[in-house]
Design an enzyme around this catalytic site. Structure first.
Site, PDB file in Angstrom:
ATOM      1  N   CYS A   1       0.869  -1.179   0.000  1.00  0.00           N
ATOM      2  CA  CYS A   1       0.000   0.000   0.000  1.00  0.00           C
ATOM      3  C   CYS A   1       0.906   1.230   0.000  1.00  0.00           C
ATOM      4  O   CYS A   1       1.746   1.376   0.901  1.00  0.00           O
ATOM      5  CB  CYS A   1      -0.869  -0.032   1.249  1.00  0.00           C
TER       6      CYS A   1
ATOM      7  N   CYS B   1      -1.257   3.716  -6.583  1.00  0.00           N
ATOM      8  CA  CYS B   1      -2.052   3.131  -5.497  1.00  0.00           C
ATOM      9  C   CYS B   1      -2.260   1.687  -5.917  1.00  0.00           C
ATOM     10  O   CYS B   1      -2.559   1.429  -7.098  1.00  0.00           O
ATOM     11  CB  CYS B   1      -3.379   3.868  -5.370  1.00  0.00           C
TER      12      CYS B   1
HETATM   13  N1  DGL Z   1      -4.149   0.714  -1.776  1.00  0.00           N
HETATM   14  C1  DGL Z   1      -3.738   1.879  -1.087  1.00  0.00           C
HETATM   15  C2  DGL Z   1      -2.493   2.525  -1.728  1.00  0.00           C
HETATM   16  O1  DGL Z   1      -1.723   1.864  -2.395  1.00  0.00           O
HETATM   17  C3  DGL Z   1      -4.740   2.947  -0.718  1.00  0.00           C
HETATM   18  C4  DGL Z   1      -6.196   2.735  -0.720  1.00  0.00           C
HETATM   19  C5  DGL Z   1      -6.918   3.496   0.399  1.00  0.00           C
HETATM   20  O2  DGL Z   1      -7.203   4.698   0.244  1.00  0.00           O
HETATM   21  O3  DGL Z   1      -7.152   2.871   1.422  1.00  0.00           O
HETATM   22  O4  DGL Z   1      -2.243   3.672  -1.514  1.00  0.00           O
END
Ligand code: DGL
Length: 258
Positions: free
Chosen positions: A73, A181
């Site tokens: 993430c 993301c």
């Molecule tokens: N998947 C997460 C990232 O790579 C973020 C998603 C969220 O806002 O929770 O930043």
């Protein structure tokens, strides 16, 4: 040699795009995936709150016997990776929007960086911008993560959102789009339709998995196999989040989402 699992975490389903890459590159490893479904989103919560969530998720993965952690993430990495590395003795691999490789691609067009609000405003990305961002456009993408969580990888809802986000940049010469993301690689096909075929869509997944391999090698933690076992966990009770995670991984592996 060490056949304990590698722990992956994300706020929800996004990190499964990184897990899918890990299973391809490091099939001899076993994996635990934690989705913080109860606390999603991370992208626009106060960084202190996201730090608490990430810390708790990492502690949980460690208590389940993980030998290394991938913070799959970008948001959680920006908030927590540096501090967690100081506190904890095991390898912690993080992610950042792939602005560096995208900016080094040939051509004089600009680089559009799609990511969460938190990722784009925090110091980690600001430092990256000062090195490779002369020609970059940071684009916070509210709403896209929710489409992925709802399993809507194409169709009017997601297309309408992308169109609205890209409208101000219609006249720009874009050479690359960074999927900053981990939810966005699931939308790769849909996003690519908004650009001409010569625009590269770049994510950090393979780079992250290569870094995982390097760190496991350095610490003599690689598994000799047999591997490929994946267990899913969620902060939300009930079977539904786990079912969605399995389904997302199956879809990723079947190539339907690429
Ligand atoms: N998947 C997460 C990232 O790579 C973020 C998603 C969220 O806002 O929770 O930043």
């Amino acid at each position: 040699m060490d056949n304990r699992p590698v722990g992956f975490l994300d706020s929800g389903l996004g990190g499964i795009s990184v897990l899918g890459e890990a299973l391809r590159v490091l099939p001899q490893e076993n994996y635990l995936y934690f989705g913080d479904t109860r606390n999603i989103p991370y992208g626009d919560k106060p960084p202190e709150t996201v730090y608490q969530y990430t810390h708790a998720a990492v502690e949980r993965l460690i208590s389940l016997g993980c030998k290394a952690i991938v913070i799959a993430c970008n948001t959680a990495t920006s908030v927590a990776a540096a501090q967690l590395r100081q506190e904890l003795p095991l390898p912690i691999i993080g992610m950042e929007p792939a602005l560096k490789p995208a900016s080094l691609l040939p051509g004089d067009g600009r680089v559009l960086v799609m990511a969460t609000h938190n990722t784009l405003k925090l110091p980690k990305f600001q430092a990256l911008m000062s090195l490779y961002g002369q020609n970059a456009i940071p684009l916070p993408c509210s709403g896209l993560m929710e489409c992925v969580e709802d399993g809507e990888l194409s169709g009017p809802r997601v297309e309408g959102l992308i169109e609205g986000l890209l409208l101000p940049y219609r006249q720009e010469n874009i050479k690359a789009v960074v999927l900053g993301c981990t939810h966005y690689p699931f939308l790769r096909q849909t996003i690519s339709r908004f650009f001409s075929p010569d625009v590269a869509l770049v994510d950090g997944n393979l780079g992250t998995v290569r870094q995982l391999r390097r760190r496991l090698e350095q610490e003599d933690l690689l598994s000799a196999g047999p591997g490929g076992k994946v267990s899913f966990f969620s902060s939300l009770q009930g079977g539904e989040p786990i079912r969605k995670m399995r389904q997302m991984l199956d879809m990723w592996q079947a190539g339907e989402s690429k």
